[in-house]
Design an enzyme around this catalytic site. Structure first.
Site, PDB file in Angstrom:
ATOM      1  N   GLY A   1      -5.090   5.773  -0.132  1.00 41.61           N
ATOM      2  CA  GLY A   1      -6.396   5.737   0.511  1.00 41.61           C
ATOM      3  C   GLY A   1      -7.332   4.787  -0.201  1.00 41.61           C
ATOM      4  O   GLY A   1      -6.988   3.630  -0.480  1.00 41.61           O
TER       5      GLY A   1
ATOM      6  N   TYR B   1       0.825  -1.204   0.000  1.00 41.70           N
ATOM      7  CA  TYR B   1       0.000   0.000   0.000  1.00 41.70           C
ATOM      8  C   TYR B   1       0.867   1.264   0.000  1.00 41.70           C
ATOM      9  O   TYR B   1       1.818   1.394   0.779  1.00 41.70           O
ATOM     10  CB  TYR B   1      -0.954   0.037   1.218  1.00 41.70           C
ATOM     11  CG  TYR B   1      -1.571   1.406   1.361  1.00 41.70           C
ATOM     12  CD1 TYR B   1      -2.538   1.844   0.466  1.00 41.70           C
ATOM     13  CD2 TYR B   1      -1.108   2.312   2.322  1.00 41.70           C
ATOM     14  CE1 TYR B   1      -3.056   3.131   0.538  1.00 41.70           C
ATOM     15  CE2 TYR B   1      -1.613   3.590   2.401  1.00 41.70           C
ATOM     16  CZ  TYR B   1      -2.590   3.997   1.506  1.00 41.70           C
ATOM     17  OH  TYR B   1      -3.069   5.283   1.551  1.00 41.70           O
TER      18      TYR B   1
HETATM   19  N1  LIG Z   1      -2.960   6.265   4.092  1.00 43.47           N
HETATM   20  C1  LIG Z   1      -4.287   6.163   4.499  1.00 43.47           C
HETATM   21  C2  LIG Z   1      -5.174   6.885   3.649  1.00 43.47           C
HETATM   22  C3  LIG Z   1      -4.845   8.047   2.792  1.00 43.47           C
HETATM   23  C4  LIG Z   1      -3.637   8.594   2.419  1.00 43.47           C
HETATM   24  C5  LIG Z   1      -3.608   9.645   1.537  1.00 43.47           C
HETATM   25  C6  LIG Z   1      -4.763  10.137   1.047  1.00 43.47           C
HETATM   26  O1  LIG Z   1      -4.791  11.151   0.188  1.00 43.47           O
HETATM   27  C7  LIG Z   1      -5.959   9.626   1.430  1.00 43.47           C
HETATM   28  C8  LIG Z   1      -5.964   8.599   2.298  1.00 43.47           C
HETATM   29  C9  LIG Z   1      -4.654   4.711   4.707  1.00 43.47           C
HETATM   30  O2  LIG Z   1      -3.794   4.003   5.121  1.00 43.47           O
HETATM   31  O3  LIG Z   1      -5.749   4.271   4.484  1.00 43.47           O
END
Ligand SMILES: N[C@@H](Cc1ccc(O)cc1)C(=O)O
Length: 513
Positions: free
Chosen positions: A62, A55
């Site tokens: 996200g 991820y």
């Molecule tokens: N990193 C987050 C979510 C996230 C990161 C950046 C974004 O622009 C939006 C959401 C997760 O682990 O879910």
């Protein structure tokens, strides 16, 4: 200047405070700490080389976590995160707040779970050392993918983009780095996410708020002692036996401080009333709740400071990515929601004490509005009348801000972030509440000092009743608190006293008798 070493011992709230106020310098610990960080970055390199799906490294961010990033674009992904998140609005964090944020993020990344390079943590430390401060807008974080938007300004400045303050000027970070003889970095896979996806803004603000609340609690005890003396109240309300009968430690501590202050008064006076009104008699019970909760708040804030709180993390033992939700700022949110309620209650207490002091019907013989003017001219002088009105306004505003932020969670970002903490809003509220509380405390300090001075002038408080501790305090506080014998604008003096309170410059010699 003392040094705070990151990657060594646990970082305390005091460390963050000292770095924020440039009383300490940041340094990265050697040996193990650097090796830990380097190892974590190697884990990321290995994962990228292996083509594994991780991820935020090989996926979109996200809710876009199911979007695969083509291998040739993986390197470009991080800078995109810093760019699309730079939509922050509102005031820019102060220098102290910004340093606190940088320091907390450094402490988080030094845990060695976030996959950033040694070069990145060194650059963060260098920004603190050179005082290169990213401009961070205060608004736009829901506090549960951490502080993505405000921290995007930190990540972007590490990469040479975005505005910073340096040597009194505003410039793009690359220029400031060049002037300081250091270089920006190219953000490697995971690095933007590691900087941004965590709780450092709310935690940095919380550390500052905590220290100010701690000072306020001590000061409120001193103000209560002085108010008791000014209305010739009953010092027996703070008897040790009473404290023992209901032994909340923080309350007992507040009682002990007031008792210590009023030792000489107790020994050399007869109480004018059998029982004083609650704002005097129950002061330890109001300040005491704050005192009793401070250790719990400290625990929450310091655990957050000394944690890895982004996502994903990498197990240093086996290099496995761990996908979790440590960016959720629920603990800081609750600490700040609690802190703002407790400190606003202290402001309310001081406001009620002031109401007693300025009103002839309750002050046991002090002049109306604590005016020091005598003779025919007394008629045109109004003493602290307007100051008391202002205190009521500041108190009301502080109380109004106690609405908990944590209950305003809302689902956002296509329902990926469908439960969020709002901890950054709580921390900002707490700081604003403290600002108002410090104004109330400044005015209260002015009033109680005036009250005691008027008693001395009337021969109603002798040196024996005052005792050496309060006498020393009167002399010290007297340097910044004007003697009020005729109407004069008090804004500048109130401003000076408020600043001294905020910066912890009103030093209290308190003995817990
Ligand atoms: N990193 C987050 C979510 C996230 C990161 C950046 C974004 O622009 C939006 C959401 C997760 O682990 O879910």
């Amino acid at each position: 200047m003392s040094t705070v070493e990151f990657g060594g011992a646990r970082i305390t709230i005091e460390d963050i405070w000292n770095l924020a106020h440039r009383k300490s310098e940041a340094r990265i610990a050697g040996g193990d700490a650097r090796a830990r960080v380097a190892h974590s970055a190697e884990i990321v390199d290995g994962l990228v080389a292996s083509g594994a799906t991780v991820y935020g490294i090989t996926t979109g961010y996200g809710d876009s976590c199911e979007t695969e990033i083509p291998a040739e674009l993986v390197k470009e992904l991080p800078i995109h995160l810093t760019r699309y998140h730079r939509c922050g609005m509102g005031r820019i964090l102060t220098d102290e707040e910004t340093r606190a944020v940088l320091a907390v993020r450094l402490a988080n990344l030094m845990q060695g779970w976030s996959g950033v390079s040694v070069a990145l943590v060194e650059l963060l430390a260098a920004m603190l050392q050179h005082d290169i401060l990213p401009e961070i807008p205060a608004e736009g974080s829901v506090g549960a993918s951490g502080d993505l938007t405000p921290l995007s300004y930190v990540a972007a400045s590490l990469a040479g983009e975005s505005w910073v303050r340096f040597e009194g000027e505003r410039m793009i970070s690359a220029k400031a780095f060049a002037k300081a003889g250091i270089k920006p970095i190219t953000l490697r896979p995971k690095e933007a996410l590691a900087v941004m996806n965590g709780t450092a803004v709310m935690t940095g603000l919380a550390a500052l708020a905590f220290r100010r609340a701690e000072n306020l609690a001590r000061l409120a005890c001193r103000i209560t002692s002085m108010a008791t003396l000014a209305i010739l109240g009953n010092p027996a309300h703070f008897d040790k036996r009473l404290a023992d009968a209901k032994p909340h430690p923080g309350q007992a501590k507040a009682m002990a401080r007031i008792r210590g202050d009023l030792k000489a008064y107790l020994a050399n006076s007869e109480p004018s009333r059998i029982q004083d009104r609650y704002s005097i008699r129950c002061a330890p019970h109001v300040i005491g709740v704050l005192e009793d909760m401070l250790p719990a708040f400290r625990g929450l804030i310091e655990t957050e400071i000394n944690s890895a709180n982004d996502n994903p993390l990498f197990d240093p033992a086996d290099g496995r990515p761990l996908h979790g939700g440590h960016f959720y700022g629920g603990h800081i949110c609750f600490a700040m929601d609690g802190l703002k309620t407790l400190t606003a209650n202290v402001a309310d207490l001081l406001d009620r004490q002031l109401a007693l002091l300025v009103d002839k019907r309750y002050s046991n013989g002090l002049p109306q509005n604590l005016s020091g003017s005598e003779g025919a001219r007394a008629a045109i002088n109004h003493g602290l009348k307007a100051v008391q009105i202002a205190v009521s306004a500041w108190t009301a505003e502080a109380l109004k801000l106690t609405m908990p932020a944590s209950v305003f969670s809302r689902s956002t970002e296509c329902h990926n972030q469908d439960k969020v903490s709002m901890g950054t809003i709580a921390a900002r509220d707490a700081l604003r509440v403290l600002e108002l509380c410090e104004q109330v405390a400044a005015a209260s300090l002015m009033a109680v000092t005036q009250g005691v001075r008027l008693r001395q002038r009337a021969g109603e408080v002798s040196a024996a009743m005052l005792g050496t501790r309060l006498e020393a305090f009167m002399a010290e506080a007297g340097a910044i608190i004007p003697v009020l014998n005729g109407d004069t604008p008090l804004d500048a003096a109130l401003g000076r006293i408020t600043t001294a309170i905020r910066d912890g410059a009103v030093v209290l010699d308190q003995e817990e008798a």
